[in-house]
Design an enzyme around this catalytic site. Structure first.
Site, PDB file in Angstrom:
ATOM      1  N   TRP A 158      32.868  53.456  37.206  1.00 23.43           N
ATOM      2  CA  TRP A 158      33.934  53.347  36.220  1.00 23.43           C
ATOM      3  C   TRP A 158      33.291  53.427  34.836  1.00 23.43           C
ATOM      4  CZ3 TRP A 158      34.575  49.724  32.271  1.00 23.43           C
ATOM      5  CH2 TRP A 158      35.683  50.001  31.454  1.00 23.43           C
ATOM      6  N   GLU A 160      36.592  55.643  39.642  1.00 21.74           N
ATOM      7  CA  GLU A 160      37.730  54.778  39.282  1.00 21.74           C
ATOM      8  C   GLU A 160      38.388  55.230  37.975  1.00 21.74           C
ATOM      9  OE1 GLU A 160      36.608  50.670  38.812  1.00 21.74           O
ATOM     10  OE2 GLU A 160      38.650  50.038  38.294  1.00 21.74           O
ATOM     11  N   ASP A 172      42.572  51.020  40.900  1.00 20.59           N
ATOM     12  CA  ASP A 172      42.621  49.640  40.403  1.00 20.59           C
ATOM     13  C   ASP A 172      44.074  49.333  40.044  1.00 20.59           C
ATOM     14  OD1 ASP A 172      42.680  47.485  38.391  1.00 20.59           O
ATOM     15  OD2 ASP A 172      40.499  47.583  38.443  1.00 20.59           O
ATOM     16  N   HIS A 187      45.336  49.671  36.420  1.00 19.70           N
ATOM     17  CA  HIS A 187      45.031  50.883  35.653  1.00 19.70           C
ATOM     18  C   HIS A 187      46.146  51.914  35.633  1.00 19.70           C
ATOM     19  CE1 HIS A 187      40.397  50.141  35.806  1.00 19.70           C
ATOM     20  NE2 HIS A 187      41.086  49.107  35.377  1.00 19.70           N
ATOM     21  N   HIS A 195      40.843  48.377  43.910  1.00 20.01           N
ATOM     22  CA  HIS A 195      40.459  47.216  43.109  1.00 20.01           C
ATOM     23  C   HIS A 195      41.709  46.363  42.999  1.00 20.01           C
ATOM     24  CE1 HIS A 195      36.479  48.267  40.888  1.00 20.01           C
ATOM     25  NE2 HIS A 195      36.355  48.202  42.203  1.00 20.01           N
ATOM     26  N   ASP A 220      45.839  45.640  31.357  1.00 17.68           N
ATOM     27  CA  ASP A 220      44.837  45.505  32.413  1.00 17.68           C
ATOM     28  C   ASP A 220      44.082  44.185  32.232  1.00 17.68           C
ATOM     29  OD1 ASP A 220      43.035  46.202  34.457  1.00 17.68           O
ATOM     30  OD2 ASP A 220      41.662  47.104  33.016  1.00 17.68           O
ATOM     31  N   ASP A 229      43.355  41.699  34.255  1.00 13.88           N
ATOM     32  CA  ASP A 229      42.506  41.176  35.337  1.00 13.88           C
ATOM     33  C   ASP A 229      42.758  39.706  35.643  1.00 13.88           C
ATOM     34  OD1 ASP A 229      40.662  43.543  36.045  1.00 13.88           O
ATOM     35  OD2 ASP A 229      40.508  43.459  33.874  1.00 13.88           O
ATOM     36  N   ASP A 236      38.997  42.769  41.973  1.00 14.49           N
ATOM     37  CA  ASP A 236      38.554  42.950  40.585  1.00 14.49           C
ATOM     38  C   ASP A 236      39.434  42.142  39.639  1.00 14.49           C
ATOM     39  OD1 ASP A 236      37.335  43.762  38.293  1.00 14.49           O
ATOM     40  OD2 ASP A 236      38.058  45.832  38.334  1.00 14.49           O
TER      41      ASP A 236
HETATM   42  C1  RNT Z   1      37.455  48.116  34.247  1.00 18.59           C
HETATM   43  C2  RNT Z   1      37.376  48.413  35.698  1.00 18.59           C
HETATM   44  C3  RNT Z   1      36.092  48.042  36.364  1.00 18.59           C
HETATM   45  C4  RNT Z   1      35.567  46.681  35.944  1.00 18.59           C
HETATM   46  C5  RNT Z   1      34.416  46.172  36.769  1.00 18.59           C
HETATM   47  C6  RNT Z   1      33.685  45.055  36.115  1.00 18.59           C
HETATM   48  O1  RNT Z   1      38.695  48.291  33.713  1.00 18.59           O
HETATM   49  O2  RNT Z   1      38.443  47.818  36.364  1.00 18.59           O
HETATM   50  O3  RNT Z   1      36.232  48.132  37.735  1.00 18.59           O
HETATM   51  O4  RNT Z   1      36.557  45.698  35.967  1.00 18.59           O
HETATM   52  O5  RNT Z   1      33.589  47.190  37.135  1.00 18.59           O
HETATM   53 ZN    ZN Z   2      38.410  47.962  38.548  1.00 18.09          ZN
END
Ligand code: RNT
Ligand code: ZN
Length: 420
Positions: free
Chosen positions: A186, A227, A260, A263, A287, A295, A297, A327
């Site tokens: 990524w 990714e 992900d 994303h 992810h 995004d 997380d 993730d």
């Molecule tokens: C970033 C991506 C990636 C990271 C990790 C730490 O937007 O999601 O996967 O979160 O690699």
């Molecule tokens: Zn990711």
């Protein structure tokens, strides 16, 4: 019979009435491994220098809850504790920035498998398998916002070399564990405002990736994944590695697509992508995350996105072809708690999906009885999933849901709170 067993006996009967075999569902849940991300333990800091922290790349960690892992020993200790709290057997996913560099500054274009022997040995001892990621953020040469699609050929060369070395490290892990390591790529490349050279940037990325992947490595040792992303902080207007770019790249080059959940446009249903992409590629990497307006997380919870994802994995019949990477990273609460809730909830959503009477639902659908399909899916939502889950946790020798808070608190008291 204790309470967990009693509740299970009732749940088994109740699910049986709608045509679901709870024992078979638990058996199916035992199969897939999560690829558990190491970076929830230290806020994506890594070990390149004593004061490394996440910077750049449009990803952000917020919070400063005490107890973060400060070195490799602490991180491994926390992961071991985590593995005790999550039923099943799982993989651990590392980033290149988590190598053991012996106090020396080893730049990203100079890292080697030797910097990961500690991890490989630890994994062998613990009986876990490793996955890997090259790291294209938290570095001076990523500060402009561009890495593999940088305008300067010297900068691109640096990052291509990093990617090549990461593939070799991944292959060393795969070889040692007798099972392919998934190496995920990524990159943050993008811009805050509208660029005029979109085409050229994507051409550069395609060329850099082709160069990075030029060497054929044994698929039983390492497989590469790419990714995509929609936008990041500081890359709101343009991201070079978009979904279309990587989907086409992966299909044409035989790479794994990584999806992900954070994303995509917030109204897109990520679960719906599984059955499209898997028509054309043998494998998919997920992810699993929780975006909150962006995004962000957040820790994964049992929301509709996750339930639908689990259902699609099971309904498609292709769950064995999907790698389940996690993730998310939350530094505002106990990190072990965040990690364990996110991992356990992911598994619980899979269990819920295995507890669907799929044959009956499909029959209603085939008969055009969409009311019955609707009524049954609604009924399923209030059947005793928790009782089956707790029983599963018990058989796997892990805490049931009601024991988790105390287990995390105990570790905080004996271990995390002493890290000052
Ligand atoms: C970033 C991506 C990636 C990271 C990790 C730490 O937007 O999601 O996967 O979160 O690699
Ligand atoms: Zn990711």
């Amino acid at each position: 019979m204790d309470k967990v067993e009693q509740a299970y006996a009732v749940a088994k009967e109740r699910y049986g009435e709608v045509g679901v075999d709870t024992d078979a569902a638990m058996e199916s849940l035992r199969r897939p491994s999560l690829s558990i991300h190491c970076w929830q333990g230290d806020d994506v800091a890594g070990f390149e220098s004593p004061d490394s922290e996440l910077s750049g790349g449009g990803i952000q960690v917020t919070g400063n809850y005490p107890g973060k892992a400060r070195n490799v020993e602490e991180l491994r200790m926390d992961i071991e504790k985590l593995l005790d709290l999550v039923p099943g057997s799982h993989r651990v996913n590392l980033h290149a920035s988590y190598g053991e560099f012996g106090g020396k500054r080893v730049d990203r274009d100079a890292i080697e498998p030797a910097h990961f022997t500690g991890w490989i040995e630890w994994a062998r001892r613990r009986g876990v398998k490793l996955d890997f990621n090259s790291t294209y953020f938290s570095h001076p040469l990523a500060e402009s916002g561009y890495t593999l699609a940088h305008g300067d050929p010297e900068v691109r060369k640096f990052w291509v070399e990093h990617g090549k070395r990461c593939r070799t490290i991944g292959a060393a892990m795969g070889k040692a564990q007798g099972d392919a390591c998934i190496h995920n790529v990524w990159i943050p490349d993008g811009e805050k405002d509208y660029p005029v050279t979109r085409y050229r940037r994507r051409e550069l990325l395609r060329e850099s990736l082709d160069e990075m992947f030029a060497e054929e490595l044994p698929a039983e040792e390492v497989k590469d994944a790419v990714e995509s992303k929609l936008f990041g902080i500081g890359s709101e207007a343009f991201v070079v590695g978009s979904h279309e770019f990587y989907l086409a790249y992966a299909v044409s080059r035989g790479k794994i697509v990584c999806i992900d959940m954070g994303h995509f446009h917030p109204t897109e249903v990520v679960a719906d992508k599984i059955s499209s992409i898997l028509q054309f590629v043998p494998e998919l990497l997920l992810h699993i995350s929780r975006p909150m307006r962006w995004d962000s997380d957040h820790v994964v919870i049992m929301n509709d996105d996750l339930r639908l994802l689990g259902e699609e994995l099971v309904r498609s019949g292709r769950i064995d072809d999907v790698r389940l990477g996690l993730d998310f990273f939350d530094a505002s609460i106990n990190r072990l708690g965040a990690w364990s809730v996110g991992a356990r909830t992911t598994l619980k959503a899979l269990l819920a999906a295995h507890l669907q009477p799929l044959a009956r639902l499909s029959r209603f659908e085939a008969e055009g009885n969409n009311f019955a399909r609707l009524a049954l899916t609604e009924e399923l939502k209030s059947l005793p999933l928790g009782a089956v889950w707790d029983y599963y946790c018990r058989t796997e020798d892990t805490p049931v849901d009601g024991e988790l808070i105390e287990a995390v608190a105990e570790y905080e008291c004996t271990t995390l709170s002493r890290r000052v």
